[in-house]
Design an enzyme around this catalytic site. Structure first.
Site, PDB file in Angstrom:
ATOM      1  N   HIS A 125       0.836  -1.207   0.000  1.00 39.49           N
ATOM      2  CA  HIS A 125       0.000   0.000   0.000  1.00 39.49           C
ATOM      3  C   HIS A 125       0.873   1.259   0.000  1.00 39.49           C
ATOM      4  O   HIS A 125       0.649   2.188  -0.777  1.00 39.49           O
ATOM      5  CB  HIS A 125      -0.937   0.038   1.205  1.00 39.49           C
ATOM      6  CG  HIS A 125      -1.522   1.406   1.435  1.00 39.49           C
ATOM      7  ND1 HIS A 125      -2.588   1.884   0.708  1.00 39.49           N
ATOM      8  CD2 HIS A 125      -1.138   2.428   2.257  1.00 39.49           C
ATOM      9  CE1 HIS A 125      -2.848   3.133   1.091  1.00 39.49           C
ATOM     10  NE2 HIS A 125      -1.986   3.489   2.021  1.00 39.49           N
ATOM     11  N   HIS A 153       1.327   5.297  -2.638  1.00 38.66           N
ATOM     12  CA  HIS A 153       1.730   6.668  -2.335  1.00 38.66           C
ATOM     13  C   HIS A 153       2.920   7.194  -3.127  1.00 38.66           C
ATOM     14  O   HIS A 153       2.998   8.389  -3.400  1.00 38.66           O
ATOM     15  CB  HIS A 153       2.077   6.796  -0.848  1.00 38.66           C
ATOM     16  CG  HIS A 153       0.879   6.761   0.058  1.00 38.66           C
ATOM     17  ND1 HIS A 153       0.040   7.831   0.229  1.00 38.66           N
ATOM     18  CD2 HIS A 153       0.369   5.771   0.835  1.00 38.66           C
ATOM     19  CE1 HIS A 153      -0.929   7.513   1.086  1.00 38.66           C
ATOM     20  NE2 HIS A 153      -0.752   6.263   1.464  1.00 38.66           N
ATOM     21  N   GLU A 172      -5.671   9.681   0.309  1.00 40.01           N
ATOM     22  CA  GLU A 172      -6.045   8.273   0.337  1.00 40.01           C
ATOM     23  C   GLU A 172      -7.174   7.913  -0.643  1.00 40.01           C
ATOM     24  O   GLU A 172      -7.128   6.862  -1.273  1.00 40.01           O
ATOM     25  CB  GLU A 172      -6.447   7.835   1.751  1.00 40.01           C
ATOM     26  CG  GLU A 172      -5.314   7.863   2.771  1.00 40.01           C
ATOM     27  CD  GLU A 172      -4.230   6.809   2.546  1.00 40.01           C
ATOM     28  OE1 GLU A 172      -4.347   5.980   1.627  1.00 40.01           O
ATOM     29  OE2 GLU A 172      -3.237   6.841   3.296  1.00 40.01           O
ATOM     30  N   SER A 177      -4.282   1.221  -4.453  1.00 38.96           N
ATOM     31  CA  SER A 177      -3.672  -0.025  -3.979  1.00 38.96           C
ATOM     32  C   SER A 177      -4.736  -1.062  -3.623  1.00 38.96           C
ATOM     33  O   SER A 177      -4.404  -2.121  -3.101  1.00 38.96           O
ATOM     34  CB  SER A 177      -2.779   0.256  -2.763  1.00 38.96           C
ATOM     35  OG  SER A 177      -3.564   0.683  -1.656  1.00 38.96           O
TER      36      SER A 177
END
Ligand code: PHE
Ligand code: FE
Length: 293
Positions: free
Chosen positions: A148, A153, A194, A213
């Site tokens: 993730h 990111h 997010e 993700s």
């Protein structure tokens, strides 16, 4: 192993572990190995062949879904993670990232306290969890793992405007802590970094790491008729609660990373005060003033 603590270098003294939710489950990372700023060594040699293989399978499943769902900036940068055959070495990735936007990735044992997180972002250092999920968590993992954190990111940290937004967010977080307004600022992170969507000439696309993700939420967020998709509105976002254990019921849509950067540039002090006066909103609420996509 030495039994004498090394007080001079400040390493290997350990820090208190941080757990998710009510803290029922023991932390997975080794917080005893972390420095005072919560960073630690990646210990790349300790990953097993099965863990590298799990990373590859996660990567390949997500990469196959990106066309038409992920924003162009993400697609253009995901290659910087390198070949998916192995979990990347953070130091090599950091060098590339630093050349692009002066950001670095640093290893952490897992979740870290808010203040430590903000401090790292303000220094353009992105904390990446060292451990990878277990095979039975292939479809869903509760806490962020290395997949993730890296896949979700790091690609956008290669984008100059987004990279600057993340640093500003970190500095803003340190300020929000002093103002006891982290709850409002956390919602901004949630609904942008997010779970953010971006409007493009080709249609809506995802830029949020939690979506990018996720095996199922990527398509859901962009194409499902169920969730509401609302135009970015800073104060509206700060008032809106979010779901941590299901797909989001509301996504907020930006027009560009410049819009995001500029809308969040003003001093939040009076905004926090206003938001504290207004009521909180449930995740699925709809207001007459909402700009619906
Ligand atoms: N402008 C914000 C403040 O004054 C800082 C910030 C910038 C927060 C970007 C989040 C994102 O607090
Ligand atoms: Fe994340």
């Amino acid at each position: 192993m030495s039994t004498t603590p090394d007080f001079h270098s400040g390493i290997n003294q350990g820090v208190a572990p941080v757990t998710y939710g009510q803290g029922e489950r023991p932390p997975r990372g080794d917080y005893a190995q972390a420095r005072a700023d919560y960073t630690c060594d990646q210990n790349w040699a300790a990953y097993t062949p099965a863990e590298h293989d799990l990373y590859r399978r996660l990567y390949e499943r997500q990469a196959a879904q990106l066309p038409g769902l992920a924003c162009d900036e993400f697609v253009a940068s995901v290659q910087h993670l390198g070949a998916p055959s192995q979990i990347p070495r953070f130091d090599a990735l950091s060098e590339k990232l630093h050349r692009a936007t002066r950001w670095q990735v640093v290893a952490v044992p897992g979740l870290i306290p808010e203040e430590a997180f903000f401090a790292l972002l303000a220094q353009r250092r992105f904390p990446v969890t060292g451990w990878i999920r277990r095979p039975e968590e292939f479809d869903y993992v509760v806490e962020p793992d290395v997949f993730h954190d890296l896949f979700g990111h790091v690609p956008l940290l290669f984008n100059p405007m987004f990279a600057d937004y993340m640093q500003a967010y970190g500095a803003g977080g340190l300020k929000a802590s002093r103002l006891e307004s982290c709850e409002y600022l956390a919602r901004l992170y949630w609904y942008t970094v997010e779970f953010g969507l971006i409007a493009t000439p080709a249609g809506l696309r995802a830029y949020g790491a939690g979506i990018l993700s996720s095996a199922g939420e990527l398509r859901h967020s962009v194409t499902s008729p169920c969730p509401q998709r609302l135009g970015f509105d800073l104060e509206r976002i700060m008032r809106t609660r979010y779901k941590i254990d299901s797909y989001q019921t509301t996504y907020f849509v930006i027009d560009s990373f410049r819009q995001l950067f500029e809308a969040t540039a003003p001093d939040f002090t009076p905004i926090y005060a206003r938001v504290a006066q207004q009521g909180q909103l449930a995740a699925e609420e709809r207001l007459p003033s909402d700009r619906v996509y």
